[in-house]
Design an enzyme around this catalytic site. Structure first.
Site, PDB file in Angstrom:
ATOM      1  N   ARG A 124      28.750  46.413  57.875  1.00 14.55           N
ATOM      2  CA  ARG A 124      30.032  46.469  57.173  1.00 14.55           C
ATOM      3  C   ARG A 124      30.453  47.925  57.118  1.00 14.55           C
ATOM      4  NH1 ARG A 124      30.491  44.316  50.957  1.00 14.55           N
ATOM      5  NH2 ARG A 124      29.289  46.210  50.570  1.00 14.55           N
ATOM      6  N   LYS A 183      33.274  47.461  39.271  1.00 15.07           N
ATOM      7  CA  LYS A 183      34.472  47.287  40.103  1.00 15.07           C
ATOM      8  C   LYS A 183      35.194  46.006  39.703  1.00 15.07           C
ATOM      9  CE  LYS A 183      31.567  45.153  43.652  1.00 15.07           C
ATOM     10  NZ  LYS A 183      30.903  45.349  44.947  1.00 15.07           N
ATOM     11  N   HIS A 243      23.144  48.768  51.737  1.00 18.90           N
ATOM     12  CA  HIS A 243      23.439  47.531  51.016  1.00 18.90           C
ATOM     13  C   HIS A 243      22.726  46.394  51.733  1.00 18.90           C
ATOM     14  CE1 HIS A 243      25.493  45.399  47.951  1.00 18.90           C
ATOM     15  NE2 HIS A 243      26.332  44.755  48.731  1.00 18.90           N
ATOM     16  N   CYS A 270      48.037  23.236  37.743  1.00 18.21           N
ATOM     17  CA  CYS A 270      49.351  23.854  37.933  1.00 18.21           C
ATOM     18  C   CYS A 270      49.197  25.373  37.841  1.00 18.21           C
ATOM     19  CB  CYS A 270      50.331  23.403  36.869  1.00 18.21           C
ATOM     20  SG  CYS A 270      50.338  21.641  36.567  1.00 18.21           S
ATOM     21  N   TYR A 330      51.648  17.131  39.130  1.00 15.76           N
ATOM     22  CA  TYR A 330      52.297  17.249  40.445  1.00 15.76           C
ATOM     23  C   TYR A 330      51.744  16.208  41.406  1.00 15.76           C
ATOM     24  CZ  TYR A 330      54.472  21.681  39.190  1.00 15.76           C
ATOM     25  OH  TYR A 330      55.234  22.657  38.603  1.00 15.76           O
ATOM     26  N   ASP A 365      50.209  27.394  35.504  1.00 13.52           N
ATOM     27  CA  ASP A 365      49.900  27.889  34.156  1.00 13.52           C
ATOM     28  C   ASP A 365      49.265  26.850  33.246  1.00 13.52           C
ATOM     29  OD1 ASP A 365      51.491  30.192  34.988  1.00 13.52           O
ATOM     30  OD2 ASP A 365      53.168  28.794  34.751  1.00 13.52           O
ATOM     31  N   ARG A 409      21.950  49.301  41.824  1.00 14.22           N
ATOM     32  CA  ARG A 409      23.382  49.083  41.568  1.00 14.22           C
ATOM     33  C   ARG A 409      23.676  47.641  41.171  1.00 14.22           C
ATOM     34  NH1 ARG A 409      23.285  50.989  46.896  1.00 14.22           N
ATOM     35  NH2 ARG A 409      23.949  48.902  47.493  1.00 14.22           N
TER      36      ARG A 409
HETATM   37  C1  LIG Z   1      29.584  45.017  44.688  1.00 15.93           C
HETATM   38  C2  LIG Z   1      28.491  45.872  45.108  1.00 15.93           C
HETATM   39  C3  LIG Z   1      27.300  45.923  44.370  1.00 15.93           C
HETATM   40  C4  LIG Z   1      26.999  45.014  43.222  1.00 15.93           C
HETATM   41  O1  LIG Z   1      26.649  43.759  43.730  1.00 15.93           O
HETATM   42  P1  LIG Z   1      26.075  42.569  42.834  1.00 15.93           P
HETATM   43  O2  LIG Z   1      25.599  41.577  43.808  1.00 15.93           O
HETATM   44  O3  LIG Z   1      27.193  42.081  42.018  1.00 15.93           O
HETATM   45  O4  LIG Z   1      24.988  43.125  42.014  1.00 15.93           O
HETATM   46  C5  LIG Z   1      26.347  46.851  44.757  1.00 15.93           C
HETATM   47  N1  LIG Z   1      26.558  47.654  45.808  1.00 15.93           N
HETATM   48  C6  LIG Z   1      27.668  47.601  46.558  1.00 15.93           C
HETATM   49  C7  LIG Z   1      27.824  48.514  47.721  1.00 15.93           C
HETATM   50  C8  LIG Z   1      28.664  46.706  46.238  1.00 15.93           C
HETATM   51  O5  LIG Z   1      29.767  46.648  46.998  1.00 15.93           O
END
Ligand SMILES: *Cc1c(COP(=O)(O)O)cnc(C)c1O
Length: 697
Positions: free
Chosen positions: A453, A359, A481, A633, A585, A635, A540
């Site tokens: 969540r 992602k 999660h 800044c 700045y 850029d 994951r």
């Molecule tokens: C982003 C995400 C992950 C990956 O998390 P990391 O901590 O980067 O390994 C896994 N599962 C879900 C649901 C996530 O949103």
């Protein structure tokens, strides 16, 4: 480009153009109408240096790179060959289609049109050379030389050699496979090896050597021609000698490179026969046959002009690659990524496979190159945050299962189906709304085990079961999660333990109700680092794939991971401030003593926090740590380079990653930014081009 480019003559690249012109000569015989013997010398003697030269540059550069680029070179050559084969299909059809078997044979041996023999010869020659080199350079050269002599007997010397009936029979056998002996294993290996050897003498010696060898080869060629001994006229006894001196001369003169010449010459090589074909009807239509076809010199010049112009146009229209001269860029080491995938897979256990979380443009690493590399490493599934990220992967040719981890508007159900994305059910209402769209969808159920969540509450068995009864949803997986798995505190570990147990218990209840929860998954990166292997089908990992921890906190299982991303920016300008002068700045920086400041071409719009200098931000310049000063800044940002000699515009500075002996870990920078690497990396702006390093295999 300016940076490290040497001044002078890029002789090797320029000679590629000359060689391409010689190849056009060979196929158009410019002097034929005026001086047939001169034409023979030009096209069948001098012209014969062209292809060996192409082979020698390939051998030279492959050897200089320690043959590490061999796979890529081979693949690219094969791709180019296939493209050329397709390009000439119309000509093949026009010439009368070969029987399919002959056609396949031509594809692997002689090339499907007269000039394409070069490609199968290289594709065969490179692995042969790699094999021969196991014996050492000299034995390899000896064997390749013997092969060349065999080839010679089937080429220029065939008329002599075939007078011995036994030898004639041998060559008849060879000709069953290759139409000419230059096509197969007899020719390419020697020149690839001679290139790899990279012999080099002074310009004078090389020049004189080449002149003498060319004179000798001219006598040899004209004699063989006069005696009518030649079956074909690509190979001479003195050709390798000529080539060694010619190549030495070019190497000695060579300074720098001319990429355009490299590309244009290759396109010229591939496309010129099309112009030879097309010039005929064009000449007939315009009534210019006498001039354009019968006058060999004009014919040659017309073909050459069209070839050069079209090759140049192809060059100008080429897709733009990420520019190595960018003001700032993300350098992504695909070899490190491939390594991490392997290490994590081993850590996850044998039964559990990795679903790579890509992602947010793969946490700022570029989702497409990352996903392609991981797929090559055997990764079978990907996870993204939203539908558009999933579609982008599909469009890039990633056909593996893709799970959308985040909420998706039910109205996008049709998109999910069309792009075959698996959707997460965020809660019961989301599931029902998705199903109401009447589109068949594959889904994974999110289960809330304590993060609060997304997900159906883990104890709400009724709601979980209800999802299986929805008419248009097909549940193929269930996941949770973890929210404190990054902590090694006892309380946090107990919480995580509780989450896992509740998750497995919910899956068991479903099974008891006769429902199949499908694939289970729970561990993200910290789940892999801090938990033992789990009885899940998937894990994951996100940040772990990219080879960094979220911060500097310890974990239970430190794995041998390698950081994938480096962040670099170029020095734009350097100036000296007197003591007391301010900069940036708000004049937030004041020089206490005479100070050299460099402005770097990267700023907060590229993803760095504005107050990073005040938080201790540093960069590496020439391997030395230099403090950022003032305020970042949009850029640009300023660094104090007083301690580094001779910093000048155009040179790269490192903000994340290594330079020389020193290394700025992403974790350290993230902590300075008051965040974690996940945020720092995923916020890097898409205006920073991704420059890939390594091949990821
Ligand atoms: C982003 C995400 C992950 C990956 O998390 P990391 O901590 O980067 O390994 C896994 N599962 C879900 C649901 C996530 O949103």
């Amino acid at each position: 480009m300016q940076g490290g480019r040497e001044r002078g003559l890029p002789a090797l690249d320029w000679f590629r153009l000359a060689a391409a012109v010689l190849v056009v000569c060979i196929h158009t015989s410019p002097l034929e109408s005026f001086a047939p013997v001169g034409d023979f010398w030009l096209t069948r003697v001098l012209g014969r240096v062209a292809v060996p030269f192409f082979l020698m540059v390939s051998g030279y550069f492959l050897a200089r790179g320690g043959w590490k680029g061999t796979g890529r070179f081979w693949r690219r050559t094969a791709e180019l060959y296939l493209a050329a084969v397709v390009l000439y299909l119309p000509v093949n059809v026009y010439n009368g289609a070969l029987p399919p078997l002959e056609w396949v044979k031509a594809l692997f041996t002689d090339g499907t049109l007269y000039h394409l023999w070069y490609f199968p010869a290289v594709l065969l020659g490179v692995p042969i050379v790699r094999g021969l080199l196991r014996l050492g350079m000299l034995p390899a050269l000896g064997l390749a030389g013997l092969l060349y002599l065999v080839g010679l007997g089937g080429d220029s010397y065939y008329g002599l050699v075939s007078q011995v009936p036994a030898l004639a029979a041998v060559y008849d056998g060879v000709f069953l496979v290759w139409e000419q002996t230059r096509n197969g294993l007899f020719y390419a290996p020697l020149f690839l090896l001679l290139g790899a050897a990279g012999l080099r003498w002074s310009a004078l010696t090389s020049g004189l050597g080449f002149a003498a060898a060319l004179a000798g080869m001219s006598v040899e060629g004209l004699w063989l021609h006069a005696m009518d001994y030649q079956r074909w006229d690509s190979m001479y006894l003195l050709l390798p000698v000529c080539m060694v001196f010619l190549f030495s001369l070019l190497l000695t003169l060579n300074r720098g490179e001319a990429r355009a010449a490299r590309r244009v010459s290759m396109v010229m090589y591939v496309i010129h026969p099309w112009w030879i074909v097309l010039l005929r009807p064009a000449a007939r239509l315009t009534g210019l046959e006498e001039l354009l076809l019968d006058n060999s010199l004009v014919h040659f010049l017309a073909v050459l002009a069209l070839t050069v112009l079209s090759a140049w146009a192809v060059y100008l229209l080429r897709p733009l690659r990420p520019d190595p001269t960018a003001r700032a860029w993300r350098e992504v080491d695909l070899d490190a990524l491939a390594h991490n995938a392997q290490v994590l897979q081993a850590a996850a256990g044998r039964r559990c496979r990795l679903m790579a979380v890509v992602k947010a443009d793969a946490y700022g690493h570029g989702a497409v190159p990352v996903a392609r590399t991981l797929r090559r490493r055997g990764m079978k599934a990907f996870a993204v945050a939203c539908v558009s990220e999933g579609i982008a992967l599909r469009k890039a040719g990633i056909f593996s299962p893709i799970l959308v981890l985040g909420w998706t508007a039910p109205e996008q159900a049709e998109l999910l189906r069309r792009w075959r994305l698996i959707q997460t059910v965020a809660d019961g209402d989301h599931g029902r709304a998705l199903s109401r769209q009447g589109v068949p969808l594959k889904v994974h159920l999110a289960v809330d085990t304590g993060m609060h969540r997304l997900g159906i509450p883990v104890e709400d068995t009724e709601e979980l079961e209800a999802m299986f009864r929805l008419p248009h949803l097909h549940v193929t997986g269930m996941f949770t999660h973890l929210c404190v798995s990054d902590s090694m505190e006892r309380e946090a570990e107990a919480y995580t333990q509780g989450q896992m147990e509740a998750f497995y218990a919910a899956a068991d209840r479903l099974r008891q109700a006769g429902l199949d929860p499908g694939a289970l998954h729970a561990q993200a990166s910290y789940g892999i680092w801090n938990l033992p292997a789990q009885p899940c089908q998937w894990a994951r990992p996100g940040i772990a794939l990219y080879g960094v921890y979220s911060d500097l906190a310890p974990v239970h299982r430190r794995l041998d991971l390698r950081p994938v991303l480096s962040l670099r920016a170029r020095v734009a300008s350097v100036r000296t401030l007197h003591a007391g002068e301010g900069a940036g700045y708000g004049l937030a920086f004041t020089a206490r003593r005479e100070t050299r400041l460099a402005a770097l071409s990267i700023g907060y719009a590229d993803g760095l926090p504005r107050d990073l200098p005040a938080r201790g931000g540093q960069v590496l310049l020439r391997g030395v740590r230099c403090p950022m000063v003032g305020r970042v800044c949009m850029d640009q940002l300023l660094v104090d380079v007083t301690g580094v000699e001779g910093v000048s515009p155009g040179e790269p500075a490192t903000l994340i990653g290594g330079d020389g002996e020193d290394f700025l870990p992403a974790e350290e920078v993230a902590v300075q930014c008051g965040t974690i690497t996940n945020e720092l990396l995923s916020r890097l702006s898409s205006r920073l081009p991704v420059v890939r390093k390594g091949r990821g295999i």
